[in-house]
Design an enzyme around this catalytic site. Structure first.
Site, PDB file in Angstrom:
ATOM      1  N   ILE A   1      -5.060  -3.630  -2.438  1.00 51.19           N
ATOM      2  CA  ILE A   1      -5.606  -2.470  -1.641  1.00 51.19           C
ATOM      3  C   ILE A   1      -4.557  -2.172  -1.096  1.00 51.19           C
ATOM      4  CG2 ILE A   1      -7.288  -2.375   0.311  1.00 51.19           C
ATOM      5  CD1 ILE A   1      -8.494  -4.301  -2.126  1.00 51.19           C
ATOM      6  N   LYS A   2      -4.712  -0.207  -1.297  1.00 50.84           N
ATOM      7  CA  LYS A   2      -3.887   0.612  -1.031  1.00 50.84           C
ATOM      8  C   LYS A   2      -3.871   0.753   0.397  1.00 50.84           C
ATOM      9  CE  LYS A   2      -1.926   3.397  -3.985  1.00 50.84           C
ATOM     10  NZ  LYS A   2      -1.532   4.566  -5.224  1.00 50.84           N
ATOM     11  N   ILE A   3      -2.956   0.584   1.401  1.00 47.89           N
ATOM     12  CA  ILE A   3      -3.044   0.934   2.845  1.00 47.89           C
ATOM     13  C   ILE A   3      -1.734   1.573   2.797  1.00 47.89           C
ATOM     14  CG2 ILE A   3      -2.558   0.845   5.696  1.00 47.89           C
ATOM     15  CD1 ILE A   3      -4.086  -2.492   4.385  1.00 47.89           C
TER      16      ILE A   3
END
Length: 384
Positions: free
Chosen positions: A139-141
């Site tokens: 998950i890209k944050i």
């Protein structure tokens, strides 16, 4: 198989493709890149999905189904993009298993509009993790200040994270601290640390683009001599910081519990200045234990004529520091550079997300009217 790309992989660099589309998945193109180009992962972002969805008929059937259910546009985007990522995760299953979960990774990003919202980012990270439902998703944050505690929160819940939009060394150190804090929380929560993976996406070409523009404005010979050097020096210093942090006692205690290092990932590696070699950010940042996520154009260029010169990063801390010191000395305000390009990065993804929303809404509207998605005739005719 490309000998040059295989050689790069043999040197310990994980080659990830910075692109994904349903066409790549359904035609077998992605599987071929794994087999023939040593690709071991994929990164995505709103720009990539906006392009894929606006240019691909492969989404038409699903768009019709979503339209028939009167699906809201945000939910439709989530369904379309998460399906692609889930499919890609399955394509990479063998790579994931063969590398013990290190590679075979596919990234999906939280909405850019949440970049300054810690709670919103945390909630959507958990939501995407459940929706994709694959152990090899990341998950890209974004590494904005509000994003840092969201990184800790996600890691603490056992979610594997790709931290994106990192430009400065100061922020990178904060990202590593957020990761370690998350691991400590995860351990306290009873999670298996060995199953948590993370990469820290340190952006490259955008640094040179902004710095070189300022060097041109300064105009002195000393300034012009520094063009094309800032990004590589900055990234090499990031690697030195990575080595320092992950050789420290804090991580050692976590490693004893099964924790993995948060690998540096070189992002934005397509060279934008035509006066620079088009494989510059691959050759000069080659070092074992890192990821280089490349646009296909850059990957093909390296396969054709890229140079393999071994480790170009370790032991370069002194000369890299001199480059950044020289930039400050000629009048480049690096703190301002980092602030400007972070804002630009968030703004660009915001714009791409808006385009993605518009594209999907138009496709849904067309499908409800019985038209082929994306073939709207609701365009003003200037001759009427």
């Amino acid at each position: 198989m490309s000998d040059r790309l295989k050689g790069l992989a043999d040197e310990g660099v994980s080659i990830w493709l910075d692109d994904l589309s349903r066409e790549r998945l359904t035609t077998g193109n992605l599987a071929s890149l794994i087999k023939d180009s040593s690709v071991t992962g994929v990164t995505t972002n709103p720009t990539i999905f906006a392009s894929a969805l606006s240019n691909g008929a492969a989404y038409n059937d699903q768009v019709r189904e979503l339209a028939a259910r009167d699906t809201a546009v945000d939910d439709a985007i989530k369904a379309l993009t998460s399906d692609d990522v889930r499919h890609a995760c399955d394509v990479f299953k063998d790579v994931y298993e063969a590398t013990g979960g290190v590679d075979g990774r596919v990234s999906i990003e939280v909405e850019p509009g949440l970049a300054m919202d810690t709670d919103g980012t945390t909630a959507q990270a958990a939501d995407l993790w459940k929706i994709v439902d694959r152990p090899n998703v990341l998950i890209k944050i974004p590494a904005t200040k509000p994003g840092l505690p969201a990184i800790t929160n996600a890691i603490g819940e056992g979610i594997s994270v790709n931290v994106t939009l990192i430009f400065s060394l100061e922020r990178y150190r904060a990202v590593m601290d957020a990761y370690l804090s998350g691991l400590e929380t995860a351990a306290a929560n009873g999670h298996d640390l060995s199953r948590i993976q993370s990469v820290a996406s340190f952006f490259v070409s955008r640094v040179d683009t902004e710095v070189d523009k300022r060097l041109d404005a300064i105009g002195s010979d000393e300034a012009k001599a520094l063009k094309g050097k800032a990004a590589i020096a900055n990234a090499r210093l990031a690697y030195a910081a990575y080595e320092e942090v992950f050789a420290g006692e804090r991580f050692a205690a976590l490693e004893a519990k099964g924790a993995n290092r948060q690998r540096p990932l070189w992002a934005s590696t397509g060279v934008k200045d035509p006066n620079l070699p088009d494989t510059l950010y691959v050759t000069e940042l080659a070092v074992a234990g890192t990821v280089n996520t490349m646009p296909e154009k850059t990957m093909k260029a390296f396969a054709d004529h890229g140079e393999l010169n071994g480790d170009r990063v370790s032991g370069t801390e002194e000369e890299s520091t001199q480059v950044l010191d020289s930039l400050e000395a000629v009048g480049v305000d690096l703190d301002d550079v980092w602030e400007v390009i972070e804002k630009e990065g968030v703004d660009k993804f915001d714009k791409s997300w808006a385009e993605l929303v518009d594209t999907v809404q138009t496709a849904l509207d067309d499908a409800k009217k019985g038209k082929s998605p994306g073939e709207s005739t609701d365009v003003d005719d200037p001759n009427k």
